[in-house]
Write an enzyme that holds these catalytic residues in place. Structure first.
Site, PDB file in Angstrom:
ATOM      1  N   GLU B 128       7.891  -1.544   5.898  1.00 14.54           N
ATOM      2  CA  GLU B 128       6.902  -1.086   4.918  1.00 14.54           C
ATOM      3  C   GLU B 128       6.713   0.422   4.988  1.00 14.54           C
ATOM      4  O   GLU B 128       6.523   1.090   3.967  1.00 14.54           O
ATOM      5  CB  GLU B 128       5.555  -1.792   5.152  1.00 14.54           C
ATOM      6  N   THR B 181       4.688   2.038  -4.968  1.00 16.02           N
ATOM      7  CA  THR B 181       3.519   1.918  -4.097  1.00 16.02           C
ATOM      8  C   THR B 181       2.999   3.307  -3.718  1.00 16.02           C
ATOM      9  O   THR B 181       1.798   3.561  -3.727  1.00 16.02           O
ATOM     10  CB  THR B 181       3.894   1.131  -2.827  1.00 16.02           C
TER      11      THR B 181
END
Lengths: 306, 306
Positions: B128, B181
């Site tokens: 991530e 994101t």
């Protein structure tokens, strides 16, 4: 029934990560109140012991809360309210909430319970509005419902009762200095970092989970407050030192009760709680500041008829 | 065992009031991955279908997550990773998390499970970090653990599994526009009002309570987000109109999935979910924007061996 005598409990609001949304109800500390119907169609505060509080109905939290409820009901009957205060004003353990919650609970009983306990919260909040300028529910809700209460939202008002793990005990130290709720709200910053807010709601979620799963250790680890505690704790003499004593003696967690100056140590079981209480008492005695010290289980019932 | 084939699920993070701390795992959407031991003592990405993603191990989320785990273990064995992508990149339903979680899950299995599922979270978070510049756990945790995961804290990392009421269904609409994101994080304000933070943690506490008590209506009422949604929803075409369609067709709640552009409607039962799915599909078809539409139960298992 023309007269009722009740015990209206002290409460611990905020509980670290639960600022303005969480509170729990105590068992061994609370006011006693006697409420009688009178023939005057008038709501009166007829007696207040120990603490110096206004006797005028519209300046007294019990009077104001009761008045709002009676007006809502369109009820013309009169009542005399006697308050045998056992909770010090300005202690941070819900002194005003106990009086307000007790008044509406008792009068509701005398009128044959037109309202549920949850419906009474709104009326008791009118007392909090008078006491602190903020109609918060995190003391009056647990006082009326018992156990742990979560104020989900204010508009509309929605309060959720959470479970109370049976071995929880609260040790409360009240240093005898006064901090007004109004003042301790005034020093708070009106904006906070997104990062600290995220930490806070992570901990609050964990705390709620811990109450459902009886996970005492998780409950302790969740009692973290990076938002309010760093500011308000400045007003509480020896805040960090008491924390150290509490943790060293095995308390699950520690924080500010309400807006202070009382602090709470959450403990598991009577033995642990007694040890923590004694250690905190011994330490605080050495500071020379006068104090009250309480130990209580969680009161799962709320206001009780005596 | 020299080879393993797995299903690595999509996930919905944030869930309105649970920004950065809450996520849940889907059942019908996910990547398929095949991981084989190789004789080269080398970690390789050997195949990626459908989506255009880096094949270099140190630029691929699956590669990076696996590398961090193997280094932590001091393991020198090599592995070939094939990813049959079924989750679109940039969809907001945990595409990178699925690859990262799947890789560490599969290699851990092939090595005889030196780590628990909870221990794998930390490694998957490295993926991530690569994907979004932020090592968040709210997708990889539910991908690995299944159900609903609450990230209590990051330092130390502590993740709590919450119960999943059995009738919950998720309808996911993915408008085929890309929001990275990184970009959707960049537009967030770094400070928020204390008042909105308090509302958020009140709702988050209620949501956790609702999961424990199977209170579907409370769950729906808790899916409120006054902090992130007003900002991020601007990037999502017809966000408010979809909400209206979802609510009118009986969805419990509605919000942004992850950082968008996907949105979710939480529903109770298959019949309601189908109705909501059809209505959202019909509406979005009329906008002329291409989209994917998914319906899924909550996957309580997480990554699965196929």
């Amino acid at each position: 029934m023309k007269e009722i005598k009740i015990f209206s409990p002290a409460t611990v609001a905020n509980l670290s990560c639960g600022f303005d949304v969480l509170g729990c109800c105590l068992d061994t500390v609370g006011d006693e109140m006697t409420i009688k119907k009178n023939e005057l169609c008038e709501l009166r505060i007829t007696k207040i012991t120990w603490q110096d509080l206004p006797m005028e109905t519209n300046k007294n939290v019990a009077g104001v809360a009761a008045k709002v409820m009676l007006d809502h009901l369109g009820e013309k009957q009169g009542f005399d309210i006697e308050i045998d205060k056992k909770i010090r004003v300005g202690s941070g353990i819900g002194s005003s909430a106990a009086s307000a919650a007790g008044a509406v609970f008792a009068i509701n009983k005398l009128l044959g319970e037109p309202y549920t306990a949850k419906q009474l919260i709104k009326f008791a909040m009118a007392g909090e509005q008078l006491a602190s300028g903020n109609a918060h529910a995190d003391n009056v809700a647990p006082a009326l419902l018992g156990g742990f209460s979560l104020v989900k939202s204010y508009d509309p008002l929605e309060v959720i009762s959470l479970p109370s793990p049976g071995e929880l005990r609260m040790v409360i130290l009240h240093p005898l200095i006064e901090i007004k709720t109004q003042d301790s709200r005034a020093i708070l910053r009106q904006s906070i970092s997104l990062k600290s807010a995220v930490s806070q709601w992570g901990n609050l979620g964990a705390l709620v989970s811990a109450l459902y799963t009886n996970d005492y250790d998780l409950l302790g680890r969740s009692l973290v407050d990076g938002v309010i505690e760093p500011i308000r704790s400045i007003l509480i003499p020896y805040f960090d030192e008491i924390k150290k004593v509490a943790v060293e003696n095995g308390a699950l967690g520690y924080g500010i009760s309400g807006s202070g100056p009382s602090v709470f140590a959450l403990c598991r079981g009577d033995e642990n709680a007694s040890r923590v209480k004694n250690a905190i008492g011994e330490f605080y005695h050495s500071t020379g500041i006068e104090f009250d010290l309480h130990l209580s289980a969680i009161n799962t019932e709320g206001v009780k008829v005596l």
